[in-house]
Design a protein around this motif. Structure first.
Motif, PDB file in Angstrom:
ATOM      1  N   UNK A   1       0.856  -1.182   0.000  1.00  0.00           N
ATOM      2  CA  UNK A   1       0.000   0.000   0.000  1.00  0.00           C
ATOM      3  C   UNK A   1       0.892   1.231   0.000  1.00  0.00           C
ATOM      4  N   UNK A   2       0.407   2.303  -0.597  1.00  0.00           N
ATOM      5  CA  UNK A   2       1.169   3.550  -0.576  1.00  0.00           C
ATOM      6  C   UNK A   2       1.274   4.050   0.859  1.00  0.00           C
ATOM      7  N   UNK A   3       2.413   4.644   1.188  1.00  0.00           N
ATOM      8  CA  UNK A   3       2.664   5.094   2.556  1.00  0.00           C
ATOM      9  C   UNK A   3       3.380   6.441   2.547  1.00  0.00           C
ATOM     10  N   UNK A   4       3.405   7.094   3.688  1.00  0.00           N
ATOM     11  CA  UNK A   4       4.121   8.355   3.842  1.00  0.00           C
ATOM     12  C   UNK A   4       5.598   8.074   4.090  1.00  0.00           C
ATOM     13  N   UNK A   5       6.465   8.951   3.605  1.00  0.00           N
ATOM     14  CA  UNK A   5       7.886   8.811   3.898  1.00  0.00           C
ATOM     15  C   UNK A   5       8.753   9.061   2.693  1.00  0.00           C
ATOM     16  N   UNK A   6       9.997   9.400   2.963  1.00  0.00           N
ATOM     17  CA  UNK A   6      11.008   9.628   1.936  1.00  0.00           C
ATOM     18  C   UNK A   6      12.327   9.080   2.442  1.00  0.00           C
ATOM     19  N   UNK A   7      13.192   8.728   1.528  1.00  0.00           N
ATOM     20  CA  UNK A   7      14.508   8.248   1.910  1.00  0.00           C
ATOM     21  C   UNK A   7      15.252   7.739   0.705  1.00  0.00           C
TER      22      UNK A   7
ATOM     23  N   UNK B   1      14.602   0.906   4.406  1.00  0.00           N
ATOM     24  CA  UNK B   1      13.496   0.599   5.301  1.00  0.00           C
ATOM     25  C   UNK B   1      13.327   1.767   6.266  1.00  0.00           C
ATOM     26  N   UNK B   2      12.131   2.347   6.289  1.00  0.00           N
ATOM     27  CA  UNK B   2      11.910   3.590   7.034  1.00  0.00           C
ATOM     28  C   UNK B   2      11.404   3.371   8.449  1.00  0.00           C
TER      29      UNK B   2
ATOM     30  N   UNK C   1       7.987  -0.353   5.889  1.00  0.00           N
ATOM     31  CA  UNK C   1       7.726   0.749   4.967  1.00  0.00           C
ATOM     32  C   UNK C   1       9.028   1.046   4.240  1.00  0.00           C
ATOM     33  N   UNK C   2       8.992   1.040   2.908  1.00  0.00           N
ATOM     34  CA  UNK C   2      10.207   1.127   2.096  1.00  0.00           C
ATOM     35  C   UNK C   2      10.176   2.406   1.266  1.00  0.00           C
TER      36      UNK C   2
ATOM     37  N   UNK D   1       6.784   6.297  -0.704  1.00  0.00           N
ATOM     38  CA  UNK D   1       7.127   5.027  -0.066  1.00  0.00           C
ATOM     39  C   UNK D   1       5.951   4.062  -0.180  1.00  0.00           C
ATOM     40  N   UNK D   2       6.260   2.789  -0.008  1.00  0.00           N
ATOM     41  CA  UNK D   2       5.224   1.760   0.076  1.00  0.00           C
ATOM     42  C   UNK D   2       5.431   0.962   1.354  1.00  0.00           C
TER      43      UNK D   2
END
Length: 324
Positions: free
Chosen positions: A251-257, A262-263, A268-269, A275-276
Motif C-alpha cells: 500500500x502507498x505510505x508516507x515517507x522519503x529516503x 526501510x523507514x 515501509x520502504x 514510499x510503500x
C-alpha cells in the motif's frame, strides 16, 4: 450447439462450467498435457482437465495442436464452434477454420490494448484504471480478431492479478451464452479492433525484481500486478547472505529516503518518490504471510537498505480513458 472447449488454467474453469450449464453439447475438451508438480513431481492434470473429467467429458491433451494427427482429430469432431480460454497453444488456420461457425476466444483486456500472454498483470502494472473481458473471433494473428462482445471492468486500488483475474474469469464466463446465441443466429456485428496495439508479453523472473528507484505508485502497481505469481521480489541480507523475499501485497505510505531504505519497523520502504508499506510477503520455503508476522521471526529493522534497487524494464504508462 456442438462445441469444443480449449483451456488450461483455473481462469478457464468458470467458462467451461457456464457452457455446460447453458445446455451446449461439449463433445471435446482440449487442455495442456499433465505436467510434473510438487515435491514428488507427480504428473498432474491442469485445472480444466480435472474439472472436465469430473464432469464426464472427453479430454484431449496433445503436445502440439500443429501436429497433423491433432488437426485431423479436431476436424473430425464436426463442430459448430470452439470456445478458447487461456489454452496456451497457437492454433493454425486449419484448426480455426474447422468448426462451422469458427473459433472464439475470451481475452482479459480491452483490445487492442494488452494483446498477448499476460494482459491482467500488465494492466495492473501499468496503472490502468479500467480493463475488460472480451470475446473475439480468432485469427492467426496474435489477438487480432474482431470483437463479438465486451464487458468493461474497473481495476481497484487494491487489486492484485489474483483478485482481478478471479473477477474477470466469472465476468467473462457470463459472456459466453450471449455471444454464442448471437453467433448462432447471425445477430451480431463483428467490431474490428481500432487504435495502436500494446503487447502483454510474458512475465520473466528478472523483471519481477522490484526497482525501488521508481515512484511509489509504480512500485505498488508492480507488486500487485505480479501477485501471487511469479511474485515481485527483493533481497535483504541475513547472516551475511542475501535472502530473496516475495512482496505479495503493498500500500502507498508516507515517507522519503534513499530508494530501498526501510523507514520503520513495519516494512515501509522508500522509493524514488514516496514510499510503500509491504503488507503480505513470502520467504523462501515458507507460506505467504502478513508482513508483521514475518517480522516477528525475521526482523528487517529501520535503516536497512534492500538490495533491489537496480533498474528493470517498466510496463507501459497508463492512459486515462476507456482503455486505461
Amino acid at each position: 450447439m456442438r462445441l469444443a472447449f480449449m483451456g488450461t488454467p483455473d481462469f478457464a474453469v468458470p467458462s467451461l462450467a457456464e457452457l455446460i450449464a447453458s445446455g451446449h453439447e461439449i463433445v471435446a475438451v482440449y487442455s495442456q498435457p499433465p505436467r510434473p508438480k510438487g515435491r514428488g513431481q507427480k504428473l498432474t492434470p491442469s485445472p480444466v482437465h480435472a474439472f472436465a473429467e469430473a464432469m464426464g467429458l472427453p479430454v484431449f491433451t496433445p503436445e502440439s495442436m500443429k501436429a497433423p494427427e491433432a488437426i485431423e482429430t479436431f476436424k473430425s469432431l464436426d463442430l459448430d464452434a470452439a470456445c478458447v480460454v487461456a489454452y496456451g497453444q497457437i492454433l493454425k488456420a486449419e484448426v480455426l477454420d474447422a468448426p462451422r461457425l469458427g473459433c472464439f476466444n475470451l481475452h482479459g483486456s480491452l483490445l487492442p490494448r494488452w494483446r498477448g500472454a499476460a494482459p491482467i498483470q500488465r494492466a495492473i502494472m501499468a496503472g490502468d484504471r479500467q480493463t475488460g473481458a472480451q470475446i473475439m473471433r480468432m485469427s492467426e494473428g496474435l489477438d487480432e480478431g474482431a470483437i463479438i462482445l465486451s464487458e468493461l471492468m474497473d481495476i481497484y486500488a487494491d487489486d492484485t492479478a489474483a483478485s482481478l483475474g478471479d473477477r474477470m474469469a466469472h465476468v467473462g464466463a457470463a459472456l459466453w451464452p450471449r455471444a454464442l446465441a448471437a453467433i448462432e443466429r447471425g445477430g451480431f456485428t463483428e467490431t474490428q479492433q481500432a487504435g495502436e496495439p500494446t503487447y502483454a508479453k510474458k512475465i520473466t523472473s528478472a523483471e519481477a525484481r522490484i526497482d525501488w528507484t521508481r515512484p511509489a505508485a509504480e512500485v505498488d502497481a508492480h507488486i500487485r500486478g505480479l501477485s501471487p505469481f511469479p511474485g515481485a521480489w527483493f533481497e535483504v541480507e541475513a547472516d551475511g547472505e542475501p535472502v530473496r523475499i516475495k512482496a505479495l501485497m503493498s500500500a502507498l505510505a508516507e515517507g522519503q529516503g534513499t530508494p530501498g531504505q526501510v523507514l520503520d519497523d513495519a516494512l515501509t520502504i522508500a522509493c524514488g518518490t514516496g514510499a510503500v508499506r509491504l503488507t503480505r510477503v513470502q520467504r523462501p520455503g515458507k507460506a505467504a504471510q502478513p508482513a508483521d508476522e514475518m517480522l516477528r521471526g525475521f526482523p528487517v529493522p529501520a535503516g536497512t537498505v534492500l538490495d533491489g534497487s537496480r533498474r528493470v524494464e517498466k510496463a507501459e504508462p497508463s492512459e486515462r480513458g476507456p482503455q486505461g
